[in-house]
Design a protein around this motif. Structure first.
Motif, PDB file in Angstrom:
ATOM      1  N   ILE A 185       0.852  -1.193   0.000  1.00  0.00           N
ATOM      2  CA  ILE A 185       0.000   0.000   0.000  1.00  0.00           C
ATOM      3  C   ILE A 185       0.892   1.249   0.000  1.00  0.00           C
ATOM      4  CG2 ILE A 185      -1.645   1.329   1.380  1.00  0.00           C
ATOM      5  CD1 ILE A 185      -2.725  -1.422   2.342  1.00  0.00           C
ATOM      6  N   ALA A 186       1.948   1.182   0.820  1.00  0.00           N
ATOM      7  CA  ALA A 186       2.868   2.315   0.877  1.00  0.00           C
ATOM      8  C   ALA A 186       3.528   2.531  -0.483  1.00  0.00           C
ATOM      9  CB  ALA A 186       3.924   2.072   1.953  1.00  0.00           C
ATOM     10  N   ALA A 187       3.827   1.432  -1.164  1.00  0.00           N
ATOM     11  CA  ALA A 187       4.484   1.550  -2.467  1.00  0.00           C
ATOM     12  C   ALA A 187       3.581   2.246  -3.476  1.00  0.00           C
ATOM     13  CB  ALA A 187       4.889   0.171  -2.979  1.00  0.00           C
ATOM     14  N   VAL A 188       2.280   2.036  -3.331  1.00  0.00           N
ATOM     15  CA  VAL A 188       1.339   2.720  -4.223  1.00  0.00           C
ATOM     16  C   VAL A 188       1.487   4.233  -4.062  1.00  0.00           C
ATOM     17  CG1 VAL A 188      -1.092   3.145  -4.695  1.00  0.00           C
ATOM     18  CG2 VAL A 188      -0.283   0.820  -4.330  1.00  0.00           C
ATOM     19  N   SER A 189       1.691   4.665  -2.800  1.00  0.00           N
ATOM     20  CA  SER A 189       1.852   6.108  -2.610  1.00  0.00           C
ATOM     21  C   SER A 189       3.163   6.592  -3.225  1.00  0.00           C
ATOM     22  CB  SER A 189       1.749   6.485  -1.135  1.00  0.00           C
ATOM     23  OG  SER A 189       2.755   5.852  -0.410  1.00  0.00           O
ATOM     24  N   LEU A 190       4.136   5.684  -3.331  1.00  0.00           N
ATOM     25  CA  LEU A 190       5.371   6.034  -4.048  1.00  0.00           C
ATOM     26  C   LEU A 190       5.076   6.309  -5.519  1.00  0.00           C
ATOM     27  CD1 LEU A 190       8.321   3.739  -2.935  1.00  0.00           C
ATOM     28  CD2 LEU A 190       8.161   6.211  -2.852  1.00  0.00           C
ATOM     29  N   ILE A 191       4.224   5.478  -6.075  1.00  0.00           N
ATOM     30  CA  ILE A 191       3.876   5.660  -7.485  1.00  0.00           C
ATOM     31  C   ILE A 191       3.132   6.980  -7.665  1.00  0.00           C
ATOM     32  CG2 ILE A 191       2.461   4.749  -9.365  1.00  0.00           C
ATOM     33  CD1 ILE A 191       3.146   1.947  -8.321  1.00  0.00           C
ATOM     34  N   VAL A 192       2.236   7.254  -6.711  1.00  0.00           N
ATOM     35  CA  VAL A 192       1.532   8.534  -6.764  1.00  0.00           C
ATOM     36  C   VAL A 192       2.552   9.678  -6.706  1.00  0.00           C
ATOM     37  CG1 VAL A 192      -0.098  10.023  -5.564  1.00  0.00           C
ATOM     38  CG2 VAL A 192      -0.565   7.595  -5.773  1.00  0.00           C
ATOM     39  N   GLY A 193       3.544   9.516  -5.815  1.00  0.00           N
ATOM     40  CA  GLY A 193       4.611  10.510  -5.739  1.00  0.00           C
ATOM     41  C   GLY A 193       5.328  10.646  -7.074  1.00  0.00           C
ATOM     42  N   GLY A 194       5.565   9.517  -7.720  1.00  0.00           N
ATOM     43  CA  GLY A 194       6.246   9.520  -9.019  1.00  0.00           C
ATOM     44  C   GLY A 194       5.438  10.256 -10.071  1.00  0.00           C
ATOM     45  N   ILE A 195       4.127  10.041 -10.046  1.00  0.00           N
ATOM     46  CA  ILE A 195       3.275  10.725 -11.021  1.00  0.00           C
ATOM     47  C   ILE A 195       3.320  12.228 -10.761  1.00  0.00           C
ATOM     48  CG2 ILE A 195       0.881  11.014 -11.763  1.00  0.00           C
ATOM     49  CD1 ILE A 195       0.554   7.983 -11.243  1.00  0.00           C
ATOM     50  N   GLY A 196       3.373  12.599  -9.481  1.00  0.00           N
ATOM     51  CA  GLY A 196       3.519  14.015  -9.133  1.00  0.00           C
ATOM     52  C   GLY A 196       4.781  14.592  -9.746  1.00  0.00           C
ATOM     53  N   ILE A 197       5.848  13.806  -9.693  1.00  0.00           N
ATOM     54  CA  ILE A 197       7.118  14.274 -10.255  1.00  0.00           C
ATOM     55  C   ILE A 197       7.000  14.427 -11.769  1.00  0.00           C
ATOM     56  CG2 ILE A 197       9.466  13.508 -10.757  1.00  0.00           C
ATOM     57  CD1 ILE A 197       9.561  12.506  -7.847  1.00  0.00           C
ATOM     58  N   MET A 198       6.363  13.448 -12.392  1.00  0.00           N
ATOM     59  CA  MET A 198       6.194  13.532 -13.841  1.00  0.00           C
ATOM     60  C   MET A 198       5.414  14.786 -14.195  1.00  0.00           C
ATOM     61  SD  MET A 198       5.331  10.832 -16.669  1.00  0.00           S
ATOM     62  CE  MET A 198       3.792  10.061 -16.368  1.00  0.00           C
ATOM     63  N   ASN A 199       4.375  15.046 -13.398  1.00  0.00           N
ATOM     64  CA  ASN A 199       3.542  16.215 -13.659  1.00  0.00           C
ATOM     65  C   ASN A 199       4.354  17.503 -13.577  1.00  0.00           C
ATOM     66  OD1 ASN A 199       1.072  17.666 -14.018  1.00  0.00           O
ATOM     67  ND2 ASN A 199       1.213  18.166 -11.844  1.00  0.00           N
ATOM     68  N   ILE A 200       5.102  17.667 -12.489  1.00  0.00           N
ATOM     69  CA  ILE A 200       5.820  18.936 -12.356  1.00  0.00           C
ATOM     70  C   ILE A 200       6.920  19.036 -13.403  1.00  0.00           C
ATOM     71  CG2 ILE A 200       7.646  18.381 -10.712  1.00  0.00           C
ATOM     72  CD1 ILE A 200       6.923  21.089  -9.365  1.00  0.00           C
ATOM     73  N   MET A 201       7.482  17.897 -13.801  1.00  0.00           N
ATOM     74  CA  MET A 201       8.513  17.950 -14.831  1.00  0.00           C
ATOM     75  C   MET A 201       7.906  18.347 -16.180  1.00  0.00           C
ATOM     76  SD  MET A 201      11.210  17.549 -13.205  1.00  0.00           S
ATOM     77  CE  MET A 201      12.234  17.755 -14.643  1.00  0.00           C
ATOM     78  N   LEU A 202       6.708  17.866 -16.460  1.00  0.00           N
ATOM     79  CA  LEU A 202       6.047  18.257 -17.710  1.00  0.00           C
ATOM     80  C   LEU A 202       5.748  19.751 -17.704  1.00  0.00           C
ATOM     81  CD1 LEU A 202       3.592  15.288 -18.325  1.00  0.00           C
ATOM     82  CD2 LEU A 202       5.502  15.997 -19.772  1.00  0.00           C
ATOM     83  N   VAL A 203       5.271  20.236 -16.557  1.00  0.00           N
ATOM     84  CA  VAL A 203       5.010  21.676 -16.433  1.00  0.00           C
ATOM     85  C   VAL A 203       6.309  22.445 -16.633  1.00  0.00           C
ATOM     86  CG1 VAL A 203       4.359  23.495 -14.813  1.00  0.00           C
ATOM     87  CG2 VAL A 203       3.016  21.387 -14.928  1.00  0.00           C
ATOM     88  N   SER A 204       7.354  21.934 -16.005  1.00  0.00           N
ATOM     89  CA  SER A 204       8.653  22.595 -16.082  1.00  0.00           C
ATOM     90  C   SER A 204       9.160  22.648 -17.526  1.00  0.00           C
ATOM     91  CB  SER A 204       9.632  21.847 -15.178  1.00  0.00           C
ATOM     92  OG  SER A 204      10.917  22.329 -15.360  1.00  0.00           O
ATOM     93  N   VAL A 205       8.994  21.546 -18.251  1.00  0.00           N
ATOM     94  CA  VAL A 205       9.449  21.520 -19.647  1.00  0.00           C
ATOM     95  C   VAL A 205       8.673  22.561 -20.459  1.00  0.00           C
ATOM     96  CG1 VAL A 205       9.478  20.151 -21.761  1.00  0.00           C
ATOM     97  CG2 VAL A 205      10.262  19.142 -19.619  1.00  0.00           C
ATOM     98  N   THR A 206       7.367  22.640 -20.228  1.00  0.00           N
ATOM     99  CA  THR A 206       6.550  23.606 -20.956  1.00  0.00           C
ATOM    100  C   THR A 206       6.952  25.033 -20.604  1.00  0.00           C
ATOM    101  OG1 THR A 206       4.759  22.018 -20.821  1.00  0.00           O
ATOM    102  CG2 THR A 206       4.173  24.237 -21.489  1.00  0.00           C
ATOM    103  N   GLU A 207       7.094  25.279 -19.298  1.00  0.00           N
ATOM    104  CA  GLU A 207       7.456  26.626 -18.866  1.00  0.00           C
ATOM    105  C   GLU A 207       8.807  27.058 -19.394  1.00  0.00           C
ATOM    106  OE1 GLU A 207       7.402  26.566 -14.651  1.00  0.00           O
ATOM    107  OE2 GLU A 207       5.304  27.214 -14.495  1.00  0.00           O
ATOM    108  N   ARG A 208       9.680  26.105 -19.564  1.00  0.00           N
ATOM    109  CA  ARG A 208      11.047  26.452 -19.934  1.00  0.00           C
ATOM    110  C   ARG A 208      11.353  26.120 -21.387  1.00  0.00           C
ATOM    111  NH1 ARG A 208      13.316  23.304 -15.182  1.00  0.00           N
ATOM    112  NH2 ARG A 208      15.396  23.589 -16.016  1.00  0.00           N
ATOM    113  N   THR A 209      10.309  26.073 -22.206  1.00  0.00           N
ATOM    114  CA  THR A 209      10.513  25.760 -23.621  1.00  0.00           C
ATOM    115  C   THR A 209      11.510  26.717 -24.261  1.00  0.00           C
ATOM    116  OG1 THR A 209       8.281  24.885 -23.760  1.00  0.00           O
ATOM    117  CG2 THR A 209       9.334  25.479 -25.822  1.00  0.00           C
ATOM    118  N   ARG A 210      11.361  28.004 -23.980  1.00  0.00           N
ATOM    119  CA  ARG A 210      12.282  28.978 -24.586  1.00  0.00           C
ATOM    120  C   ARG A 210      13.722  28.760 -24.108  1.00  0.00           C
ATOM    121  NH1 ARG A 210      10.340  33.934 -26.663  1.00  0.00           N
ATOM    122  NH2 ARG A 210      11.970  35.058 -25.565  1.00  0.00           N
TER     123      ARG A 210
END
Ligand SMILES: Nc1ncnc2c1ncn2[C@@H]1O[C@H](COP(=O)(O)OP(=O)(O)O)[C@@H](O)[C@H]1O
Ligand SMILES: [Mg+2]
Lengths: 253, 406
Positions: free
Chosen positions: B287-312
């Motif tokens: 169950i705890a590992a599932v929250s790790l995956i959720v954490g991972g998805i959070g990281i993917m999300n912020i990285m996608l935002v970061s890539v978009t924000e920093r396109t220039r």
């Protein structure tokens, strides 16, 4: 002008933007040869393909057809990776909008190309960036952030960045487009000095005739083709003009 | 670009959006902390159970009447009445390598002292139990073989039962108590084994001779179990099969009939009891590992935002000569730094929580090197896995289009 082998050799260069339904023929066959140490001004109305051409010259984009040889290398057919290397080592690019990294010091902005230049140590990187900043007269602004600098100063940082890896070719797309007259002349002064003292080859886009006259040759674009290609008969000297302006200001004071 | 510079640039980029970074890392922190705490509690429980089983004695084989249950200590009197004290005698007499063999029969009972009474587990055993469990007495002595033969009305109290009946630390030897309305003489008090981690308190008990329990309390002839202790060099598996063979013969079971008793070695009991906690640990860690995956998805999300924000910014880096791999490395390292930092904080938080659980709730916990190592590894892997897609997206950008991006 015979004898020297050309730095830039462009033949029948075309670029078509495919927008799905429509196709924009931005370049319809451009031929141009630029020798080392030339200072070419590209002019022409808006939409005539100047920027498109500059991006091709700067290896930032690929032509749809034609040939482009830079310093003897057929760059039109290079892969992404060697193309990045050409951008890094052969070409310095100055944009109209400066394109500095925000919240990053002038020195670090100038260092940027050296980060991707292979084996350049941190100390050497800093020294070379400081040198480049000094060459554009900004030695005392190295730790300023872009938002703490005027437009002219920002453009000079961008020029220092373009020069830091000692390119053969400096490309500038409307570098004075966002600057006032006096600052524009100062920037042109830097370009002229680089061109004359170091023999740096420069291709610059401008839609202002006065700016074009700081160069040695004016190439006019229209509808994606070269319409005219003429040497500058009476070349303007930016440094002398700045001194004269300074003198007038003193007299007025 | 050097790895050092890449890491520096990554840390800087993360610091620029400190709040977003912290919130993103929070998923990771909680995930890792949860894994650490769950594994710590599970490991602690396992250790406690192992300790408890070891405290029963060494080289123990338990025989239980009937075909189920944990052991004579818990079984109480079952419906099966075929197991007798004579079986214990036969085992001792006919098998090699038996050190002790004590019949066992239990009941819950109210013990009445002069002024108080206390409900506790009354265990009928032989006099050998004190040796078998290496459990010394604090006052008096354990009852003797003669007491067992005579079915004497004597009782040895565990320390908690004593505390309740006679007051903490008192020496009640010689005093009289009533069990099942019959008078018993207190002959000894056992030393405290200490609070048991899980299950019942070992000190909350009283021992009487099993013969007394049979004749005077319950009126039966059978016992509910036999506790055997083998010599040190005797393999328990072999002992168990010999005991089984002997008892089948004594109970006259035909080949087709199933055992009317159950033989378990200490090793089997340990794994049986710990397997429950192990299952629990895996479940909780899962169950705890599932929250790790959720954490991972959070990281993917912020990285996608970061890539978009920093396109220039990406466009600019490409324009001055960054290769695809440079951009890829930059964003990948950023994701890994983010998840590792989250992982490190999660390990600290998890360790702290485990400590607090131990201190406040008196649960045994154990933060193991393997759970820490695993969490760090999973954190890094999460960074790579969930950072790869955004990083590839960044590396595939076209310089001019990226520079033009508004
Ligand atoms: N990325 C693009 N996609 C589609 N059309 C483009 C793109 N870039 C430029 N164009 C078109 O190509 C033509 C030439 O543009 P450009 O080279 O920017 O001209 P200039 O710099 O001389 O003003 C214009 O018609 C412009 O709309
Ligand atoms: Mg343009």
């Amino acid at each position: 002008m015979t004898g020297a082998s050309p730095l830039i050799s462009v033949r029948e260069l075309t670029k078509t933007y495919d927008l799905g339904e429509t196709q924009v023929k931005a370049l319809r066959g451009v031929d141009l040869v630029v020798l080392p140490a030339e200072f070419v001004a590209l002019t022409g109305p808006s939409g005539s393909g100047k920027s498109t051409f500059m991006h091709l010259l700067g290896c930032l984009d690929r032509p749809t057809g034609g040939d482009y040889t830079l310093a003897g290398v057929d760059v039109a057919r290079l892969d992404r990776r060697p193309l990045a290397r050409v951008r890094n080592t052969q070409i310095g690019f100055v944009f109209q909008g400066f394109n500095l990294l925000p919240r990053t010091t002038a020195l670090e902005n100038v260092e940027l190309p050296l980060l991707y230049a292979g084996r350049v140590g941190a100390r050497e990187r800093r020294e070379r960036a400081a040198e480049a900043l000094e060459a554009v007269g900004l030695a005392d602004r190295r730790s300023h952030h872009p938002n703490q600098l005027s437009g002219g100063q920002q453009q000079r940082v961008a020029i220092a960045r373009a020069l830091v890896n000692r390119p053969r070719l400096l490309l500038a797309d409307e570098p004075t487009g966002n600057l006032d007259t006096r600052t524009s002349i100062e920037v042109m002064g830097i370009f002229q000095r680089l061109n004359e003292a170091q023999g740096l080859t420069i291709v610059l886009v401008t839609h202002e005739t006065d700016i074009a006259e700081y160069g040695t040759r004016i190439v006019a674009f229209r509808d994606g083709r070269v319409r005219s290609d003429l040497p500058v008969r009476r070349r303007r000297a930016a440094i002398a003009e700045i001194e004269r302006l300074a003198g007038e200001a003193d007299a007025a004071a | 670009m050097s790895l050092f510079m890449t890491v520096r640039i990554a840390i800087r980029a993360l610091r620029r959006n400190a709040l977003g970074t912290a919130l993103t890392a929070l998923g990771m922190i909680i995930g890792v902390a949860a894994v650490i705490v769950m594994v710590a509690i599970g490991t602690g429980a396992r250790t406690a159970i192992e300790q408890q089983i070891r405290s029963v004695g060494s080289n123990i084989v338990m025989v239980n009447a009937g075909a189920g249950g944990f052991g004579p200590v818990r079984q109480g009197q079952g419906a099966v009445t075929t197991l007798t004290p004579e079986d214990a005698g036969a085992i001792r007499g006919q098998l090699e390598g038996i050190r002790y063999a004590s019949p066992a029969l239990n009941t819950r009972s109210q013990i009445v002292a002069e002024t108080t009474n206390w409900n506790t587990q009354v265990q009928g055993t032989s006099d050998e139990l004190v040796e078998l469990r290496s459990w010394p007495v604090q006052f008096g002595s354990f009852f003797s073989a003669a007491d067992v033969r005579a079915a004497a009305k004597v009782v040895v109290l565990g320390s908690v039962a004593r505390d309740q009946l006679f007051g903490a630390g008192a020496d009640p030897t010689g005093a009289s108590v009533r069990i099942h309305n019959q008078p018993f003489r207190v002959v000894g008090v056992l030393t405290s084994k200490g609070q048991a981690a899980f299950g019942q308190d070992q000190d909350d008990t009283a021992f009487i001779p099993f013969t007394t329990m049979q004749k005077r309390l319950l009126g039966v002839r059978h016992v509910s179990g036999i506790i055997l202790s083998a010599e040190d060099d005797v393999p328990l598996d072999r002992m168990a099969s010999e005991v089984t063979a002997l008892l089948r013969q004594r109970h006259q079971l035909a080949d087709a009939e199933v055992d009317d008793f159950m033989v378990r070695t200490q090793t089997e009991m340990t794994s049986m009891l710990t397997s429950t906690t192990d299952t629990m640990t895996y479940l909780l860690a899962g169950i705890a590992a599932v929250s790790l995956i959720v954490g991972g998805i959070g990281i993917m999300n912020i990285m996608l935002v970061s890539v978009t924000e920093r396109t220039r910014e990406i466009g600019l880096r490409l324009a001055v000569g960054a290769r695809d791999v440079d951009v890829l490395a930059q964003f990948l390292v950023e994701a890994i730094v983010l998840s590792l930092a989250g992982g490190a904080l999660g390990i600290l938080l998890g360790g702290g929580t485990a400590y607090a659980v131990s201190a406040l709730m008196h649960w045994p916990t154990a933060v193991t090197a393997s759970s820490v190592g695993m969490s760090a590894g999973v954190a890094a892997a999460t960074g790579v896995f969930f950072g790869l897609y955004p990083a590839r997206k960044a590396a595939a950008l076209h310089p001019i289009e990226a520079l033009r991006y508004e």
